[in-house]
Write a protein that holds these residues in place. Structure first.
Motif, short mmCIF file in Angstrom:
data_model
loop_
_atom_site.label_atom_id
_atom_site.label_comp_id
_atom_site.label_asym_id
_atom_site.label_seq_id
_atom_site.Cartn_x
_atom_site.Cartn_y
_atom_site.Cartn_z
N ASP A 33 -6.29 -2.30 -6.38
CA ASP A 33 -7.22 -1.22 -6.05
C ASP A 33 -6.38 0.00 -5.71
O ASP A 33 -5.41 -0.09 -4.96
N GLY A 34 -6.74 1.15 -6.30
CA GLY A 34 -5.96 2.35 -6.02
C GLY A 34 -6.50 3.56 -6.72
O GLY A 34 -7.66 3.58 -7.17
N TYR A 35 -5.66 4.58 -6.83
CA TYR A 35 -6.05 5.85 -7.45
C TYR A 35 -5.19 6.13 -8.67
O TYR A 35 -3.96 6.03 -8.60
N GLN A 36 -5.84 6.49 -9.76
CA GLN A 36 -5.12 6.97 -10.94
C GLN A 36 -4.72 8.41 -10.64
O GLN A 36 -5.51 9.19 -10.11
N LEU A 37 -3.48 8.77 -10.96
CA LEU A 37 -2.95 10.09 -10.65
C LEU A 37 -2.77 10.92 -11.91
O LEU A 37 -2.49 10.38 -12.98
N ASP A 38 -2.91 12.24 -11.77
CA ASP A 38 -2.63 13.13 -12.90
C ASP A 38 -1.15 13.50 -12.88
O ASP A 38 -0.38 12.99 -12.05
N THR A 39 -0.73 14.39 -13.76
CA THR A 39 0.68 14.75 -13.87
C THR A 39 1.21 15.47 -12.63
O THR A 39 2.41 15.47 -12.38
N ALA A 93 0.85 -1.19 0.00
CA ALA A 93 0.00 0.00 0.00
C ALA A 93 0.89 1.24 0.00
O ALA A 93 1.89 1.30 0.71
N GLY A 94 0.54 2.21 -0.84
CA GLY A 94 1.31 3.44 -0.94
C GLY A 94 2.31 3.45 -2.07
O GLY A 94 2.84 4.51 -2.41
N ASP A 95 2.58 2.29 -2.66
CA ASP A 95 3.52 2.24 -3.79
C ASP A 95 2.98 3.05 -4.95
O ASP A 95 1.77 3.06 -5.21
N LEU A 96 3.88 3.74 -5.64
CA LEU A 96 3.53 4.44 -6.87
C LEU A 96 3.89 3.50 -8.01
O LEU A 96 5.03 3.07 -8.13
N LEU A 97 2.88 3.18 -8.83
CA LEU A 97 3.09 2.25 -9.94
C LEU A 97 2.92 3.00 -11.26
O LEU A 97 2.07 3.87 -11.37
N TYR A 98 3.75 2.64 -12.22
CA TYR A 98 3.56 3.11 -13.58
C TYR A 98 3.08 1.92 -14.38
O TYR A 98 3.79 0.93 -14.53
N VAL A 103 -0.07 4.96 -17.19
CA VAL A 103 -0.89 5.53 -16.14
C VAL A 103 -0.11 5.49 -14.83
O VAL A 103 0.47 4.45 -14.49
N ALA A 104 -0.11 6.61 -14.10
CA ALA A 104 0.45 6.63 -12.75
C ALA A 104 -0.65 6.18 -11.81
O ALA A 104 -1.80 6.62 -11.91
N PHE A 105 -0.32 5.29 -10.88
CA PHE A 105 -1.33 4.64 -10.04
C PHE A 105 -0.78 4.51 -8.62
O PHE A 105 0.30 3.97 -8.42
N ARG A 106 -1.51 5.04 -7.63
CA ARG A 106 -1.13 4.90 -6.22
C ARG A 106 -1.89 3.72 -5.65
O ARG A 106 -3.12 3.70 -5.63
#
Length: 88
Positions: free
Chosen positions: A44-50, A6-11, A24-27
């Protein structure tokens, strides 16, 4: 591949799933415990903007081997007033 946390930033790119023609950047919130094919997971997570702000909550089906992972190194700041504002 190391375990996702949890908390990892995924591309997420086409290497993880063909549906991601644009990266897509995904938290990550959590890895879901759903039955899948071998080598695939539901995330499960959040898609991030730039700017790194959450724009949509999503559940995605991907191959973890195709993800680019950046570990969170600093704690997330909490909302509220800073110490300097409290002293003023």
């Amino acid at each position: 591949m190391t375990a996702l946390r949890a908390g990892d930033l995924l591309y997420v790119t086409q290497a993880a799933s063909v549906q991601f023609t644009r990266p897509v950047a995904f938290r990550l919130i959590r890895v879901l415990d759903r039955p899948t094919y071998d080598g695939w997971v539901w995330l499960d997570g959040y898609q991030l903007d730039t700017a790194g702000d959450a724009v949509a909550r999503r559940s995605i089906f991907v191959q973890p081997a195709g993800l680019l992972v950046r570990r969170r190194t600093a704690p997330v700041p909490t909302a509220g007033r800073s110490r300097a504002a409290v002293r003023a």
